[in-house]
Scaffold this active site. Structure first.
Site, PDB file in Angstrom:
ATOM      1  N   SER A 166       0.578  -0.988  -0.121  1.00 58.69           N
ATOM      2  CA  SER A 166       0.276  -0.071  -0.698  1.00 58.69           C
ATOM      3  C   SER A 166       0.644   1.364   0.111  1.00 58.69           C
ATOM      4  O   SER A 166       2.025   1.543  -0.524  1.00 58.69           O
ATOM      5  CB  SER A 166      -0.979   0.369   0.896  1.00 58.69           C
ATOM      6  OG  SER A 166      -1.910   1.273   1.045  1.00 58.69           O
ATOM      7  N   THR A 167       0.743   1.863   1.251  1.00 60.89           N
ATOM      8  CA  THR A 167       1.574   3.048   0.798  1.00 60.89           C
ATOM      9  C   THR A 167       2.902   3.409   0.719  1.00 60.89           C
ATOM     10  O   THR A 167       3.682   2.839   1.665  1.00 60.89           O
ATOM     11  CB  THR A 167       1.204   4.004   2.571  1.00 60.89           C
ATOM     12  OG1 THR A 167       0.136   4.453   2.464  1.00 60.89           O
ATOM     13  CG2 THR A 167       2.269   5.257   2.297  1.00 60.89           C
ATOM     14  N   HIS A 193      -2.425  -0.754  -3.504  1.00 62.09           N
ATOM     15  CA  HIS A 193      -4.126  -0.205  -2.813  1.00 62.09           C
ATOM     16  C   HIS A 193      -3.495   1.077  -3.989  1.00 62.09           C
ATOM     17  O   HIS A 193      -2.718   2.131  -3.885  1.00 62.09           O
ATOM     18  CB  HIS A 193      -4.058  -0.009  -1.621  1.00 62.09           C
ATOM     19  CG  HIS A 193      -4.009  -0.829  -1.067  1.00 62.09           C
ATOM     20  ND1 HIS A 193      -4.144  -1.332   0.243  1.00 62.09           N
ATOM     21  CD2 HIS A 193      -4.801  -2.193  -0.731  1.00 62.09           C
ATOM     22  CE1 HIS A 193      -4.675  -2.245   1.231  1.00 62.09           C
ATOM     23  NE2 HIS A 193      -5.082  -3.012  -0.065  1.00 62.09           N
ATOM     24  N   MET A 287      -0.090   0.576   5.411  1.00 63.64           N
ATOM     25  CA  MET A 287      -0.933   0.755   6.461  1.00 63.64           C
ATOM     26  C   MET A 287      -2.452  -0.456   6.156  1.00 63.64           C
ATOM     27  O   MET A 287      -2.765  -0.905   5.917  1.00 63.64           O
ATOM     28  CB  MET A 287      -1.869   2.104   6.667  1.00 63.64           C
ATOM     29  CG  MET A 287      -2.888   2.245   5.447  1.00 63.64           C
ATOM     30  SD  MET A 287      -4.432   3.748   5.415  1.00 63.64           S
ATOM     31  CE  MET A 287      -4.771   3.539   6.730  1.00 63.64           C
ATOM     32  N   ASP A 290      -4.273  -5.080   6.244  1.00 65.29           N
ATOM     33  CA  ASP A 290      -4.874  -5.668   4.952  1.00 65.29           C
ATOM     34  C   ASP A 290      -3.170  -6.986   4.945  1.00 65.29           C
ATOM     35  O   ASP A 290      -2.645  -6.297   4.286  1.00 65.29           O
ATOM     36  CB  ASP A 290      -4.812  -4.819   3.385  1.00 65.29           C
ATOM     37  CG  ASP A 290      -5.457  -5.959   2.321  1.00 65.29           C
ATOM     38  OD1 ASP A 290      -5.809  -7.417   2.712  1.00 65.29           O
ATOM     39  OD2 ASP A 290      -5.622  -5.113   1.360  1.00 65.29           O
TER      40      ASP A 290
END
Length: 349
Positions: A166-167, A193, A287, A290
């Site tokens: 993600s991030t 993401h 973050m 998941d």
């Protein structure tokens, strides 16, 4: 809370209305203070020196110096966590340029007009600024080279690699996928993401930088050796076996049980169900949690799960959730992950 503990934000946007509204939205949080604004990249560079903000929100299309040029000037000498605020349909490619220049996150403005519709992003904006205030800035990009010059074949321990991120993910994937050699013998499926409108652009960019083939997932696409499939934003990616032994990509609508769409958990679980013990899973920077449930599915079927080491994560959230659940077999710094993938999956001829 005292002022020195507040998250200090610089808002950069050429629209006076957007600057005003961004300040109003951010300061709905008692933990955020907008310490300044700038109308273009030149002014923003001066404000960064003067104010030393913790986080910068950045428009892309601005006069004098646009957002990408600002990042190229800022990041080599005074790197800061930067949140892009743009409209995907208009600025998707420019956003990818900004990410390559060092921006860590992005948020879609619901409109470019001076209307109250912009307030729809308030909660997401505040949450992402809070996250970025705790991030670790990645090291500058360096040139990459193939790990092996000789031919590779699968060692049969694994049949697929699945990755969740993600991030900080675009930067992380650019330090992994381009390192893989042309004849990497396994398929790779990735959930990154991203908002809708970005994954096709990102896949194309990564494909241009890599020796393996990188594509955005489509319904019925064959999951095959040497192909890297990136989940389409707004659709879960799962793997389905056919009677002839082939495996294909299946795209599914989101549901309330998953915070993200696509979700790492959905991909990991489907891979575990189809490939059993022959799954190598990786959970990288990001973050939330998941990937934790999906990692449990991989482990339950006898597969292996790797996590990115805390020391190189932009956000040690997703890997932490897997580590703390005792589901990680190895914790590996980002710069060593591509090499470790090849070591675990390949035999050099």
């Amino acid at each position: 809370m005292t002022s020195e503990k507040l998250i200090r934000v610089l808002v950069v946007d050429d629209s006076a209305y957007i600057r005003k509204v961004m300040k109003q939205m951010l300061e709905r949080s008692p933990f955020i203070e907008v310490v300044g604004t700038a109308i273009n990249g030149v002014e923003a560079l001066e404000k960064v020196k003067e104010l030393d903000p913790d986080v910068i929100t950045l428009d892309l299309i601005m006069p004098v110096m646009n957002g990408v040029e600002f990042l190229k000037n800022l990041m080599p000498t005074n790197p800061k966590p930067v949140l892009i605020a743009s409209i995907a349909s208009e600025n998707g490619r420019m956003t990818m340029d900004a990410i390559e220049a060092g921006a860590l996150e992005y948020i879609q403005k619901p409109t470019a007009l001076a209307t109250e519709k912009i307030y729809e992003i308030t909660n997401e904006l505040i949450e992402k600024v809070k996250i970025l205030a705790q991030t670790r800035i990645p090291k500058p990009e360096t040139a990459v080279a193939e790990i092996h010059n000789r031919r590779l074949k699968s060692n049969n321990r694994f049949e697929i690699v699945v990755i969740g991120v993600s991030t900080g993910g675009p930067q992380a994937l650019r330090k992994i996928i381009p390192l893989l050699p042309t004849d990497f013998p396994l398929p790779i499926c990735i959930v990154q993401h991203m908002p809708e409108g970005y994954t096709a652009i990102f896949s194309n960019r990564l494909n241009e930088q890599s020796k393996v083939k990188v594509v955005e997932a489509t319904e019925g696409m064959t999951v095959e050796p040497g192909k890297v499939i990136i989940a389409k934003a707004g659709k879960h990616l799962a793997i389905t076996p056919l009677q002839n032994g082939k495996k294909i990509a299946k795209l599914m609508a989101g549901n309330a049980s998953n915070l993200y769409c696509p979700a790492v958990d959905v991909l990991f679980r489907s891979a575990a169900e189809v490939y059993g013990e022959k799954v190598l899973g990786l959970v990288l920077t990001g973050m939330g949690n998941d990937g934790k449930e999906g990692a449990a599915w991989i482990k339950a079927k006898g597969g292996i799960v790797l996590t990115e080491a805390e020391s190189t994560c932009v956000v040690y959230g997703m890997p932490r959730s897997v580590d703390e659940a005792m589901l990680s077999d190895e914790r590996i710094p980002l710069e060593e992950i591509a090499k470790r993938i090849v070591e675990l999956t390949c035999t050099v001829l």
